[in-house]
Design a protein around this motif. Sequence first.
Motif, PDB file in Angstrom:
ATOM      1  N   ASN A  92     -49.927  28.866  47.215  1.00  0.00           N
ATOM      2  CA  ASN A  92     -51.110  30.256  46.779  1.00  0.00           C
ATOM      3  C   ASN A  92     -51.697  29.606  47.569  1.00  0.00           C
ATOM      4  N   GLU A  93     -52.954  30.547  48.542  1.00  0.00           N
ATOM      5  CA  GLU A  93     -53.760  30.557  49.503  1.00  0.00           C
ATOM      6  C   GLU A  93     -54.441  30.294  50.745  1.00  0.00           C
ATOM      7  N   PRO A  94     -52.844  30.005  50.912  1.00  0.00           N
ATOM      8  CA  PRO A  94     -53.318  28.790  52.273  1.00  0.00           C
ATOM      9  C   PRO A  94     -54.418  29.583  53.527  1.00  0.00           C
ATOM     10  N   ARG A  95     -54.762  28.672  53.435  1.00  0.00           N
ATOM     11  CA  ARG A  95     -56.872  29.464  54.121  1.00  0.00           C
ATOM     12  C   ARG A  95     -56.369  30.165  55.316  1.00  0.00           C
ATOM     13  N   TRP A  96     -56.956  31.451  55.961  1.00  0.00           N
ATOM     14  CA  TRP A  96     -56.606  32.403  56.581  1.00  0.00           C
ATOM     15  C   TRP A  96     -56.616  31.402  58.053  1.00  0.00           C
ATOM     16  N   ASP A  97     -57.661  30.031  58.879  1.00  0.00           N
ATOM     17  CA  ASP A  97     -56.953  30.218  59.918  1.00  0.00           C
ATOM     18  C   ASP A  97     -55.549  29.012  60.347  1.00  0.00           C
ATOM     19  N   VAL A  98     -55.101  28.363  58.761  1.00  0.00           N
ATOM     20  CA  VAL A  98     -53.631  28.222  58.956  1.00  0.00           C
ATOM     21  C   VAL A  98     -52.389  29.179  59.908  1.00  0.00           C
ATOM     22  N   PRO A  99     -51.770  28.574  60.888  1.00  0.00           N
ATOM     23  CA  PRO A  99     -51.299  29.852  61.666  1.00  0.00           C
ATOM     24  C   PRO A  99     -50.226  30.590  61.362  1.00  0.00           C
ATOM     25  N   THR A 100     -50.290  32.091  61.296  1.00  0.00           N
ATOM     26  CA  THR A 100     -49.517  32.516  60.492  1.00  0.00           C
ATOM     27  C   THR A 100     -47.610  32.490  61.136  1.00  0.00           C
ATOM     28  N   GLU A 101     -47.782  32.233  62.526  1.00  0.00           N
ATOM     29  CA  GLU A 101     -46.491  31.420  62.450  1.00  0.00           C
ATOM     30  C   GLU A 101     -45.351  29.830  62.189  1.00  0.00           C
ATOM     31  N   TYR A 102     -46.782  29.004  61.607  1.00  0.00           N
ATOM     32  CA  TYR A 102     -46.293  27.815  60.790  1.00  0.00           C
ATOM     33  C   TYR A 102     -45.879  28.217  59.488  1.00  0.00           C
ATOM     34  N   LEU A 103     -47.039  29.295  59.113  1.00  0.00           N
ATOM     35  CA  LEU A 103     -47.080  29.645  57.786  1.00  0.00           C
ATOM     36  C   LEU A 103     -45.432  30.066  57.432  1.00  0.00           C
ATOM     37  N   LYS A 104     -45.134  31.103  58.365  1.00  0.00           N
ATOM     38  CA  LYS A 104     -44.148  31.539  58.109  1.00  0.00           C
ATOM     39  C   LYS A 104     -43.088  31.341  58.577  1.00  0.00           C
ATOM     40  N   ARG A 105     -42.534  29.506  59.191  1.00  0.00           N
ATOM     41  CA  ARG A 105     -41.118  29.231  59.488  1.00  0.00           C
ATOM     42  C   ARG A 105     -41.492  28.562  57.984  1.00  0.00           C
ATOM     43  N   TYR A 106     -42.767  27.830  57.733  1.00  0.00           N
ATOM     44  CA  TYR A 106     -42.788  27.152  55.325  1.00  0.00           C
ATOM     45  C   TYR A 106     -42.180  28.605  54.928  1.00  0.00           C
ATOM     46  N   TYR A 107     -42.242  29.321  54.714  1.00  0.00           N
ATOM     47  CA  TYR A 107     -42.166  30.475  53.583  1.00  0.00           C
ATOM     48  C   TYR A 107     -40.766  30.405  53.760  1.00  0.00           C
ATOM     49  N   LEU A 108     -40.311  30.554  55.067  1.00  0.00           N
ATOM     50  CA  LEU A 108     -38.977  30.849  55.620  1.00  0.00           C
ATOM     51  C   LEU A 108     -37.646  29.749  54.807  1.00  0.00           C
ATOM     52  N   ALA A 109     -38.533  27.979  55.126  1.00  0.00           N
ATOM     53  CA  ALA A 109     -37.698  27.194  54.670  1.00  0.00           C
ATOM     54  C   ALA A 109     -37.699  27.158  53.015  1.00  0.00           C
ATOM     55  N   ALA A 110     -38.958  27.134  52.756  1.00  0.00           N
ATOM     56  CA  ALA A 110     -38.884  27.111  51.162  1.00  0.00           C
ATOM     57  C   ALA A 110     -37.912  27.886  50.483  1.00  0.00           C
ATOM     58  N   TYR A 111     -37.670  29.310  51.303  1.00  0.00           N
ATOM     59  CA  TYR A 111     -37.076  29.997  50.574  1.00  0.00           C
ATOM     60  C   TYR A 111     -35.076  29.480  50.380  1.00  0.00           C
ATOM     61  N   ASP A 112     -35.183  29.020  51.288  1.00  0.00           N
ATOM     62  CA  ASP A 112     -33.709  28.226  52.191  1.00  0.00           C
ATOM     63  C   ASP A 112     -33.615  27.272  50.985  1.00  0.00           C
ATOM     64  N   ARG A 113     -34.565  26.549  50.232  1.00  0.00           N
ATOM     65  CA  ARG A 113     -34.811  24.931  49.743  1.00  0.00           C
ATOM     66  C   ARG A 113     -34.061  25.355  47.810  1.00  0.00           C
ATOM     67  N   ILE A 114     -34.848  26.783  48.140  1.00  0.00           N
ATOM     68  CA  ILE A 114     -34.765  27.341  46.697  1.00  0.00           C
ATOM     69  C   ILE A 114     -33.380  27.900  45.874  1.00  0.00           C
ATOM     70  N   ARG A 115     -33.223  28.835  47.225  1.00  0.00           N
ATOM     71  CA  ARG A 115     -31.743  29.069  46.863  1.00  0.00           C
ATOM     72  C   ARG A 115     -30.705  28.413  47.079  1.00  0.00           C
ATOM     73  N   LYS A 116     -31.041  27.138  47.486  1.00  0.00           N
ATOM     74  CA  LYS A 116     -30.105  26.361  47.214  1.00  0.00           C
ATOM     75  C   LYS A 116     -29.285  25.900  45.986  1.00  0.00           C
ATOM     76  N   HIS A 117     -30.455  26.568  44.585  1.00  0.00           N
ATOM     77  CA  HIS A 117     -30.523  25.647  43.672  1.00  0.00           C
ATOM     78  C   HIS A 117     -30.370  27.139  42.755  1.00  0.00           C
ATOM     79  N   CYS A 118     -31.403  28.540  43.218  1.00  0.00           N
ATOM     80  CA  CYS A 118     -31.295  29.698  42.387  1.00  0.00           C
ATOM     81  C   CYS A 118     -31.134  30.339  43.354  1.00  0.00           C
ATOM     82  N   PRO A 119     -30.142  31.863  42.238  1.00  0.00           N
ATOM     83  CA  PRO A 119     -29.655  33.067  43.074  1.00  0.00           C
ATOM     84  C   PRO A 119     -30.639  33.756  43.324  1.00  0.00           C
TER      85      PRO A 119
END
Length: 368
Positions: free
Chosen positions: A182-209
């Motif tokens: 929720n609401e990562p701040r505007w100065d968290v680097p966008t590329e860092y955020l995107k890498r986290y989002y991609l990793a989070a997707y993979d972790r969730i998809r291990k269990h939830c199709p």
Amino acid sequence: MAAAPNKLRGVNLGSWLLLEKWMVPSLFEGLEATDETTWCAELGPAAADKLRAHWNRFVTYEDFAWIAERGLNAVRIPVGHWIFGPDYPYHPKYGSNPHPFVTGGIDVLDKAMDWAARLGLKVMLDLHAAPGCQNGFDNGGIKDVVEWHTRPEYLEHSLVVLERLAERYRAHPALYAIEVLNEPRWDVPTEYLKRYYLAAYDRIRKHCPAERVAVVFHDGFRSYREFLGFMQAPAWQNVIFDYHRYQCFDRRDIDSDIYQHMHKASGEWRDEADSINAALGLPAVCGEWSLGLDLKVVSLWAEGPYNHALEHMDAFQEHVAYRGYAAAQLLSFEKLYGWFFWSYKTETTPAWCFRESVERGWLPARYA
């Protein structure tokens, strides 16, 4: 599995499993604490009984039933990274106790999931507070601290919590979506955020199709244009884009009259929704919005002045203004795949309380 709704119309269950001082000031009376972290650290052993009583009282099965009876079909439930108990990394705000948070929240969440299933409500689980805090707000767990993106163990623990949520509720009929932060701040680097989002997707998809559970990511207070081409099908499936809209924090908004507030809600926000729908390639939700126009009620940090559009209105004018502002927002957010009002309940202000806004006639009584 029940069919996916055509549109999500929902409400947040804020300050239930994650405290926000402005929403439940009675819990903070006499304390220096400004957030759940410092509340638990300051109270020490006394925190457990107080917080468990709050969990049992603040939102109940009857509240879920009221939400369902209005025709809403979804709830967004904010949780902290400590939801599973003491396996989280240390932060200096914890003081001498390395594990200050009260345990048992996961049992409350289990009950909430079952209540939702019984009543036909879909649940979006929302990692609202990450270790080290992702935004410096009280809702991120530690006010005035933004360190989530500075240590790899903070990121890894966030991913572990998401995976554990996915694994625990993978077959639960109420689980509709998991929001990864929720609401990562505007100065968290966008590329860092995107890498986290991609990793989070993979972790969730291990269990939830993808055919069962959506993965939701927040805009991080930046333009949706920074996410053009991001997490697109066919490589990524059932991904939802979340953004939040308020008009009580920015000085330009605060100084606006009610006509300007309504024009922004029905004009700028309508155009924004149309643009997102046309360009992003992902369904979008407004995961938080409210009728709040008075900064003083919600802010632990703003210095004022606290002028606002309704301050010189009589009761009738204020009533009409809230109804108009609500309708202007709803008409714009109905263009999206869905929306969630913030929040179902507060101790402090009806403009941020869905139930009271409905009961006062500011918001519609039915949503289906």
